[in-house]
Design an enzyme around this catalytic site. Structure first.
Site, PDB file in Angstrom:
ATOM      1  N   ARG A 291      45.368 -14.036  53.735  1.00 21.99           N
ATOM      2  CA  ARG A 291      46.490 -14.200  53.416  1.00 21.99           C
ATOM      3  C   ARG A 291      47.265 -15.667  52.164  1.00 21.99           C
ATOM      4  NH1 ARG A 291      51.214 -15.897  56.981  1.00 21.99           N
ATOM      5  NH2 ARG A 291      53.123 -14.571  56.786  1.00 21.99           N
TER       6      ARG A 291
ATOM      7  N   ASN B 272      57.526 -14.110  55.883  1.00 20.43           N
ATOM      8  CA  ASN B 272      57.153 -15.041  56.697  1.00 20.43           C
ATOM      9  C   ASN B 272      57.992 -15.536  57.996  1.00 20.43           C
ATOM     10  OD1 ASN B 272      54.782 -16.764  57.854  1.00 20.43           O
ATOM     11  ND2 ASN B 272      56.736 -18.038  58.282  1.00 20.43           N
ATOM     12  N   GLU B 273      57.848 -15.400  59.040  1.00 26.93           N
ATOM     13  CA  GLU B 273      58.613 -15.455  60.432  1.00 26.93           C
ATOM     14  C   GLU B 273      60.504 -15.335  60.277  1.00 26.93           C
ATOM     15  OE1 GLU B 273      56.978 -19.228  61.988  1.00 26.93           O
ATOM     16  OE2 GLU B 273      54.875 -18.545  61.663  1.00 26.93           O
TER      17      GLU B 273
ATOM     18  N   HIS C 171      52.187 -13.217  65.086  1.00 27.82           N
ATOM     19  CA  HIS C 171      51.688 -14.562  65.003  1.00 27.82           C
ATOM     20  C   HIS C 171      51.343 -15.471  66.673  1.00 27.82           C
ATOM     21  CE1 HIS C 171      53.588 -15.364  61.063  1.00 27.82           C
ATOM     22  NE2 HIS C 171      52.555 -14.630  61.376  1.00 27.82           N
TER      23      HIS C 171
ATOM     24  N   TYR D  80      50.293 -18.798  68.681  1.00 22.63           N
ATOM     25  CA  TYR D  80      50.127 -19.941  68.668  1.00 22.63           C
ATOM     26  C   TYR D  80      50.937 -20.603  70.803  1.00 22.63           C
ATOM     27  CZ  TYR D  80      50.464 -20.935  64.074  1.00 22.63           C
ATOM     28  OH  TYR D  80      49.788 -20.662  62.931  1.00 22.63           O
TER      29      TYR D  80
ATOM     30  N   GLU E  25      48.742 -15.033  62.369  1.00 22.89           N
ATOM     31  CA  GLU E  25      48.879 -16.391  62.067  1.00 22.89           C
ATOM     32  C   GLU E  25      48.085 -17.098  63.302  1.00 22.89           C
ATOM     33  OE1 GLU E  25      51.858 -19.187  60.677  1.00 22.89           O
ATOM     34  OE2 GLU E  25      51.903 -18.488  58.854  1.00 22.89           O
TER      35      GLU E  25
ATOM     36  N   TRP F 103      45.478 -19.447  60.674  1.00 16.34           N
ATOM     37  CA  TRP F 103      46.239 -20.706  59.506  1.00 16.34           C
ATOM     38  C   TRP F 103      45.957 -22.050  59.889  1.00 16.34           C
ATOM     39  CZ3 TRP F 103      50.650 -20.231  56.689  1.00 16.34           C
ATOM     40  CH2 TRP F 103      50.804 -21.164  56.481  1.00 16.34           C
TER      41      TRP F 103
END
Length: 448
Positions: free
Chosen positions: A78, A155-156, A222, A224, A251, A280
Site C-alpha cells: 500500500r 486514507n482515514e 485500520h 490500532y 493498516e 503499518w
C-alpha cells in the site's frame, strides 16, 4: 496512518439488520473484481493481500523498498501518495513509476491519497471529493493498469467529528470515479481515523457497495487501540464475512499511543478466514510512533521486532503470502497450502479450551465472560458447556448462541466467530443473577 484517539467504554455490539447477498460478477480479464465478499485477480483467482504500507510520498528516493519487501515475501504494498493539498503532489509520471516498480517486483499496488486523513477534525485535511479530483487528474497513469492496481480513495477520511456523511460521501466518490472512467477495484477506508469505533462503515457498507455500478468495492478497516481484544477483532471482521462484504485490514500495528492492538488475533483470524491485510509500515515513521518501523532506516537486513513478527512470525507474510496469479502465467497457487494427507471428516476432540471470568459483580447479579482459544490447529466452530452450582441464571448473552437445561448451559459460536486460527481466541459474555454465592463453574470446549 494518522492521529488515533482511544475510545472510552465499549457498547454491546448490535446484530446487523440483514445479511446481504450479491450476484457474483464474471471475473473481468481486465483487472481485479469482487464476488461474494472475496477479491479476485485478473486471472480469476482469489487474492488475499499479505503486505505492508510504504510511505512513498515522504520518501520518494526509497525506490528499493519495493524489491526489499518482495524479497521478504510480500505480495502487495500500500503506497502513500499525496494530492498536493497537504503534501507535495505525486505526479502522474511518479505514479506511473511506482506502478512499474510494483510490476517489476510482482507486487500488487494499493495506491492511497493521504491528504484526507482526519477530515473534519484535522486542520488541512481534504474531502473525499477533492481526493477524487486527484485520481481523475492522474487517470492516464492508472488506466490500463487494472490488473496490478487497486485505488484506495482516501486514507482515514474522517476523524471523530463530522463522519455522519461517510456513507453518502463514499458512495458519491465511487460513482464519480466510475463516471470518470476508472475500472479498478476501489478501496474505501473507514472513518474515525480509520478505526470505525462508531460502526459507521460496518453498518453502512452495503449501501456504499451497492452504489458502485461495477460492484467492485473493497472496505478497509485500520486496527490500532480500538481493537485491543480478540472479541472486537473477530466480531468486526466476522460481520463483514457474514454479510458477504469484502473487508481487508488496511493498516495495523503491534502497539500504538491509543492502546495495544491484538496483532496475534488480527493475523490468525485473517488467515483462518482468508482476509487480506497490510501492516503499518515499512520504515520512516515519526511523531512518536517510530516503533512501528519494520526496518531500521529502510534496511531489510535490520528488521525490528515488529518487522520480524510481520514477515517471519506465525501467520505472517513468509508463511501465508501467495503471489497474484497475473504474474505467474500458470495455474495459480491455492490461497492455503494443500495438505499432504486428507483431513479427517470430523475434527479431533480437544481442539479448543475455554476459561470463565466474572468481569463485574453486584448484589444479586454479575457479568460473566468465557474466552475460547483454539489449540495447535485452526478450528471452524466451537461449543462450550458448564453447569452452575450456585443457582445462577443467565438473562442476557452476546457473541454466542446460548441454551440451557436447568443449571446446565451450552454456548455455541455464531456465524462470525467460529473460525479461529491456531492459538487464536474469541470471547462471549452474559448477564446473570445469583443468590447466596457465585462460584465459577468449570467450562469445557469442543471444536467442531
Amino acid at each position: 496512518m494518522g492521529k488515533r484517539l482511544s475510545v472510552a467504554g465499549a457498547a454491546l455490539l448490535t446484530v446487523l439488520a440483514a445479511v446481504f447477498a450479491f450476484v457474483q460478477p464474471a471475473h473481468a480479464a481486465a483487472g481485479f473484481s469482487v464476488a461474494n465478499g472475496r477479491l479476485y485477480d485478473a486471472g480469476g483467482t482469489e487474492f488475499v493481500m499479505r503486505g505492508v504500507n510504504h510511505a512513498h510520498t515522504w520518501y520518494p528516493q526509497q525506490t528499493s523498498s519495493f524489491a526489499n519487501v518482495k524479497a521478504l515475501g510480500a505480495n502487495s504494498v500500500r503506497v502513500v501518495l499525496a494530492s498536493g493539498d497537504r503534501w507535495a503532489k505525486n505526479s502522474a509520471a511518479d505514479v506511473s513509476n511506482v506502478i512499474s516498480l510494483c510490476k517489476a517486483n510482482r507486487l500488487i499496488c494499493v495506491l492511497e491519497v493521504h491528504d484526507t486523513t482526519g477530515y473534519g477534525e484535522q486542520s488541512g485535511a481534504i474531502s473525499l471529493d477533492r481526493a477524487v479530483d486527484y485520481w481523475l487528474s492522474i487517470a492516464d497513469a492508472l488506466n490500463g493498469q487494472e490488473r496490478y492496481v487497486i485505488v484506495n480513495i482516501g486514507n482515514e477520511p474522517y476523524g471523530n467529528q463530522g463522519y455522519a456523511t461517510w456513507a453518502t460521501d463514499s458512495a458519491n466518490a465511487v460513482k464519480r470515479l466510475r463516471a470518470g472512467g476508472l475500472a479498478h477495484t476501489i478501496m474505501v477506508d473507514a472513518p474515525n481515523w480509520g478505526q470505525d469505533w462508531s460502526f459507521t462503515m460496518r453498518d453502512n457498507a452495503a449501501t456504499v457497495f451497492n452504489a458502485d455500478p461495477a460492484k467492485n468495492t473493497v472496505f478497509s478497516i485500520h486496527m490500532y487501540g480500538v481493537f485491543d481484544t480478540a472479541a472486537e477483532i473477530t466480531d468486526y471482521l466476522g460481520r463483514f464475512r457474514s454479510a458477504g462484504l469484502p473487508i481487508v485490514v488496511g493498516e495495523f500495528g503491534f502497539n500504538h499511543s491509543d492502546g495495544n492492538p491484538d496483532e496475534d488475533t488480527i493475523l490468525s483470524y485473517s488467515q483462518a478466514n482468508r482476509i487480506g491485510w497490510l501492516g503499518w509500515s515499512w520504515s520512516g515513521n515519526g511523531g512518536g510512533v517510530e516503533y512501528l518501523d519494520m526496518a531500521t532506516n529502510f534496511d531489510p537486513a535490520q528488521l525490528t521486532s515488529w518487522g520480524q513478527r510481520i514477515f517471519n512470525g506465525a501467520n505472517g507474510i513468509k508463511a501465508t503470502a501467495r503471489e497474484a496469479s497475473v504474474y505467474s502465467g500458470s495455474t495459480p497457487t491455492p490461497t492455503t497450502p494443500t495438505p499432504t494427507t486428507p483431513p479427517p471428516t470430523t475434527p479431533p476432540p480437544g481442539g479448543c479450551t475455554a476459561s470463565y471470568t466474572i468481569v463485574n459483580q453486584w448484589q444479586g447479579g454479575f457479568q460473566g465472560e468465557v474466552k475460547v482459544s483454539a489449540g495447535s490447529a485452526a478450528i471452524t466452530g466451537w461449543t462450550t458447556k458448564w453447569t452452575f452450582t450456585g443457582g445462577q441464571t443467565v438473562s442476557q448473552s452476546w457473541n454466542a448462541a446460548l441454551s440451557s437445561s436447568g443449571a446446565a448451559y451450552t454456548a455455541r459460536n455464531v456465524d462470525y466467530n467460529g473460525r479461529l486460527g491456531a492459538g487464536a481466541s474469541t470471547s462471549f459474555g452474559f448477564i446473570a443473577s445469583w443468590n447466596g454465592s457465585n462460584p465459577a463453574p468449570a467450562v469445557t470446549c469442543t471444536a467442531s
